[in-house]
Design an enzyme around this catalytic site. Structure first.
Site, short mmCIF file in Angstrom:
data_model
loop_
_atom_site.label_atom_id
_atom_site.label_comp_id
_atom_site.label_asym_id
_atom_site.label_seq_id
_atom_site.Cartn_x
_atom_site.Cartn_y
_atom_site.Cartn_z
N ASP A 170 0.73 -1.42 0.02
CA ASP A 170 0.08 -0.09 -0.11
C ASP A 170 0.71 1.25 -0.08
O ASP A 170 0.20 2.33 -0.05
CB ASP A 170 -1.20 -0.19 1.31
CG ASP A 170 -0.26 0.31 2.49
OD1 ASP A 170 0.90 0.11 2.55
OD2 ASP A 170 -0.82 0.17 3.53
N TYR A 264 10.92 4.37 1.77
CA TYR A 264 11.69 3.18 2.37
C TYR A 264 13.10 3.33 2.08
O TYR A 264 13.98 2.66 2.66
CB TYR A 264 11.04 1.75 2.01
CG TYR A 264 9.72 1.49 2.82
CD1 TYR A 264 9.97 0.94 4.17
CD2 TYR A 264 8.57 1.80 2.68
CE1 TYR A 264 9.14 0.62 5.11
CE2 TYR A 264 7.48 1.21 3.30
CZ TYR A 264 7.89 1.05 4.81
OH TYR A 264 6.80 0.41 5.55
P1 NAD Z 1 -1.05 -7.94 13.60
O1 NAD Z 1 -0.13 -8.63 14.45
O2 NAD Z 1 -2.07 -7.14 14.35
O3 NAD Z 1 -2.16 -9.17 12.82
C1 NAD Z 1 -1.73 -10.36 12.35
C2 NAD Z 1 -2.40 -11.35 12.65
O4 NAD Z 1 -1.87 -12.45 11.94
C3 NAD Z 1 -2.51 -11.91 14.26
O5 NAD Z 1 -3.68 -11.75 14.77
C4 NAD Z 1 -1.83 -13.21 14.20
O6 NAD Z 1 -2.27 -14.04 15.12
C5 NAD Z 1 -2.16 -13.78 12.64
N1 NAD Z 1 -1.11 -14.84 12.39
C6 NAD Z 1 0.12 -15.00 12.59
N2 NAD Z 1 0.40 -16.08 11.97
C7 NAD Z 1 -0.54 -16.73 11.42
C8 NAD Z 1 -0.75 -17.64 10.75
N3 NAD Z 1 0.13 -18.79 10.19
N4 NAD Z 1 -2.09 -18.22 10.13
C9 NAD Z 1 -3.04 -17.28 10.52
N5 NAD Z 1 -2.98 -15.88 11.27
C10 NAD Z 1 -1.73 -15.76 11.64
O7 NAD Z 1 -0.45 -7.17 12.56
P2 NAD Z 1 -0.72 -5.97 11.72
O8 NAD Z 1 0.19 -4.82 12.01
O9 NAD Z 1 -2.26 -5.80 11.84
O10 NAD Z 1 -0.26 -6.19 10.23
C11 NAD Z 1 -0.71 -7.63 9.59
C12 NAD Z 1 -0.04 -7.53 8.26
O11 NAD Z 1 -0.14 -6.86 7.33
C13 NAD Z 1 1.57 -7.45 8.57
O12 NAD Z 1 2.26 -8.44 7.95
C14 NAD Z 1 1.96 -6.31 8.17
O13 NAD Z 1 3.34 -5.97 7.74
C15 NAD Z 1 1.21 -6.22 6.90
N6 NAD Z 1 1.00 -4.92 6.25
C16 NAD Z 1 1.34 -4.87 4.64
C17 NAD Z 1 0.96 -3.75 4.20
C18 NAD Z 1 1.39 -3.88 2.74
O14 NAD Z 1 1.74 -2.58 2.30
N7 NAD Z 1 1.76 -4.84 2.17
C19 NAD Z 1 0.23 -2.63 4.73
C20 NAD Z 1 -0.10 -2.76 6.05
C21 NAD Z 1 0.25 -3.96 6.79
C1 G6P Z 2 3.35 0.89 5.14
C2 G6P Z 2 3.91 -0.19 4.18
C3 G6P Z 2 3.62 -1.59 4.90
C4 G6P Z 2 3.98 -1.71 6.23
C5 G6P Z 2 3.24 -0.35 7.05
C6 G6P Z 2 3.96 -0.29 8.39
O1 G6P Z 2 1.70 0.75 4.84
O2 G6P Z 2 3.63 -0.27 2.87
O3 G6P Z 2 4.08 -2.51 4.25
O4 G6P Z 2 3.73 -2.74 6.75
O5 G6P Z 2 3.75 0.88 6.20
O6 G6P Z 2 2.98 0.54 9.20
P1 G6P Z 2 2.88 0.58 10.61
O7 G6P Z 2 1.94 1.65 10.81
O8 G6P Z 2 2.55 -0.62 11.20
O9 G6P Z 2 4.47 0.92 11.14
MN MN Z 3 4.39 -2.24 2.17
#
Ligand code: NAD
Ligand code: G6P
Ligand code: MN
Length: 441
Positions: A170, A264
């Site tokens: 994102d 980043y």
């Molecule tokens: P979070 O820890 O609040 O939530 C993650 C959930 O995944 C937890 O409830 C955990 O129990 C669960 N989990 C862990 N391993 C698992 C498995 N093997 N099977 C099923 N569930 C499992 O984390 P968050 O801050 O909400 O972020 C979630 C994910 O989204 C992270 O990987 C974060 O980096 C990613 N993210 C990516 C982007 C992007 O740009 N690609 C943007 C925002 C967040």
């Molecule tokens: C951006 C990135 C994600 C990352 C997030 C972290 O959205 O694209 O890949 O997980 O920032 O945000 P946070 O608020 O968890 O530091």
């Molecule tokens: Mn990202």
């Protein structure tokens, strides 16, 4: 119109309520018949599940909703899996950030040693959910934004080459939104050219649909202010530390004024500055645990206590609507243009075919078709080649359970000054990741 059945993997994520609210807001564009949350931590997920059950009964009574830790229940009869898992949760993110800082090195969720450690954990969790999806719904698509997306995408390429997994981030969406504010346009009306790796790339063009180029205008603004804008429309990336990141784009641009940088890149181009400005006892993981995580879970508890979600405190994560755009592109063959993480295969002419790169793609019902971005200059090419080799070495280290390769990956990372420091960090990471990493020999 067809109605879709969706599972959210990582149902206990801090992003789940915002994304569910966003999907509700888009229910006419992307109709759903069933929504299931799946997580391997039942207690964490139940808080959000119970609150969302109350909310959905009030706002979408026809939508079948449930939450479960049982893979069969979760993945049966699904069209889409939205995946955002965090293997090891915030407890491990905190370690990923604090261990490198003890050695004077960047401590970050997805960049440098923290990202490498997280990658070694995520691969196992991702393979697990991909296999569940393919066992119970072989035609299902996974829209994955679990991090570190670059390493996850490379692991998918190597270990699940035929799986229907689309990796997306994102950050470019959020930054384009900021660019659109700078030039007073609607982000929907802008089309970009971009090349790089995930969390490691550059915009080479930002045009409106009539073909007017805004790169120079945005560059003049970023040269003064970075991507810091005055408009408060985003629900994400608003905390003070993120504002510092948006500002720092000014110094990234100074190194290479030709293109607009992904924020980043600061971890690779200004690691000394970033380490000096980090608090090794209180990192971003602590900020999120005391901020977003507390807010989301206390809003959920509040809804459960009151038995209603009216004025309940869950907010639409409107910037995440690109997830619906992507699902629609697959479901309705819309040929939407989006940045995706895909196998290069010539999209960047002078970069390896088998590198997972981030480039604009046209997305239809067969998935993404990358758009050619031509040849890139030596400075960016060299930085990218170093970083993509780190990512490949991590996946090789995982597959071969190789200490040597993981040490090489850390040594090659631009964030780490020497093989000695790399080894010291690696030994600490192994100790704290015992429950998650494959054993290394
Ligand atoms: P979070 O820890 O609040 O939530 C993650 C959930 O995944 C937890 O409830 C955990 O129990 C669960 N989990 C862990 N391993 C698992 C498995 N093997 N099977 C099923 N569930 C499992 O984390 P968050 O801050 O909400 O972020 C979630 C994910 O989204 C992270 O990987 C974060 O980096 C990613 N993210 C990516 C982007 C992007 O740009 N690609 C943007 C925002 C967040
Ligand atoms: C951006 C990135 C994600 C990352 C997030 C972290 O959205 O694209 O890949 O997980 O920032 O945000 P946070 O608020 O968890 O530091
Ligand atoms: Mn990202």
């Amino acid at each position: 119109m067809k109605k879709f059945s969706v599972v959210i993997a990582g149902g206990g994520s801090t992003f789940t309520p915002g994304i569910v609210m966003m999907m509700l807001d888009n229910i006419d564009r992307f109709p759903m018949r069933e929504l299931v949350l799946y997580d391997n931590d039942g207690d964490r997920q139940a808080v959000l599940g119970e609150a969302l059950e109350i909310l959905l009964k009030e706002q979408a009574p026809d939508l079948k909703f449930s939450y479960t830790t049982d893979p069969e229940e979760a993945f049966t009869d699904k069209d889409f899996c939205m995946a955002h898992i965090r293997v090891g949760k915030y407890e491990m993110r905190e370690k990923d950030e604090k261990i490198p800082l003890r050695h004077g090195v960047i401590g970050q969720e997805t960049c440098g040693p923290g990202g490498i450690a997280y990658g070694m954990r995520s691969i196992t969790g991702m393979l697990e959910i991909i296999d569940h999806m393919e066992t119970y719904s072989p035609d299902c698509w996974m829209l994955n934004y679990s991090n570190p997306a670059a390493i996850v995408a490379e692991a998918c390429r190597v270990l699940r080459p035929n799986s229907k997994v689309l990796n997306i981030c994102d950050m470019p969406v959020g930054t384009l939104r900021r660019m659109s504010q700078i030039i007073g346009k609607d982000p929907q009306d802008l089309e970009v050219r971009y090349f790089g790796l995930n969390h490691f790339g550059w915009w080479t063009s930002v045009k409106d649909k009539e073909g007017h180029e805004y790169l120079d205008q945005i560059r003049d603004y970023v040269a003064e202010n970075g991507y810091l804008t005055q408009v408060e429309v985003d629900t994400q990336h608003m905390d003070q530390s993120w504002q510092e990141t948006h500002k720092k784009a000014k110094d990234l641009l100074a190194v290479n004024p030709r293109y607009l940088p992904n924020t980043y890149l600061k971890y690779y181009l200004y690691p000394d500055y970033e380490v000096a400005h980090s608090d090794r006892n209180y990192t971003r993981a602590n900020e999120v645990m005391n901020g977003r995580e507390k807010e989301v879970f206390s809003a959920a508890r509040n809804i459960i206590e009151k038995g209603t979600a009216v004025d309940g405190g869950f907010h639409i994560d409107s910037h995440a609507s690109f997830i619906v755009d992507l699902a629609r592109a697959i479901a309705f063959n819309t040929h939407e243009r989006m940045l995706m993480i895909v196998e290069n295969n010539g999209a960047i002419a002078n970069f390896p075919d088998d590198a997972m790169v981030e480039v604009p793609c046209i997305v239809g019902n067969d998935g993404p078709e990358p758009l050619a971005q031509g040849k890139i200059p030596a400075f960016e090419q060299a930085l990218m080649f170093q970083q993509v080799t780190v990512e490949k070495l991590v996946v090789e280290a995982y597959v071969e359970q190789s200490y040597q390769k993981l040490w090489q990956a850390l040594t090659l990372s631009k964030t780490i000054p020497s093989a000695k420091v790399a080894k010291d960090i690696l030994d600490d990471l192994i100790e704290d990741n015992k429950d998650y990493w494959p054993e290394l020999h």
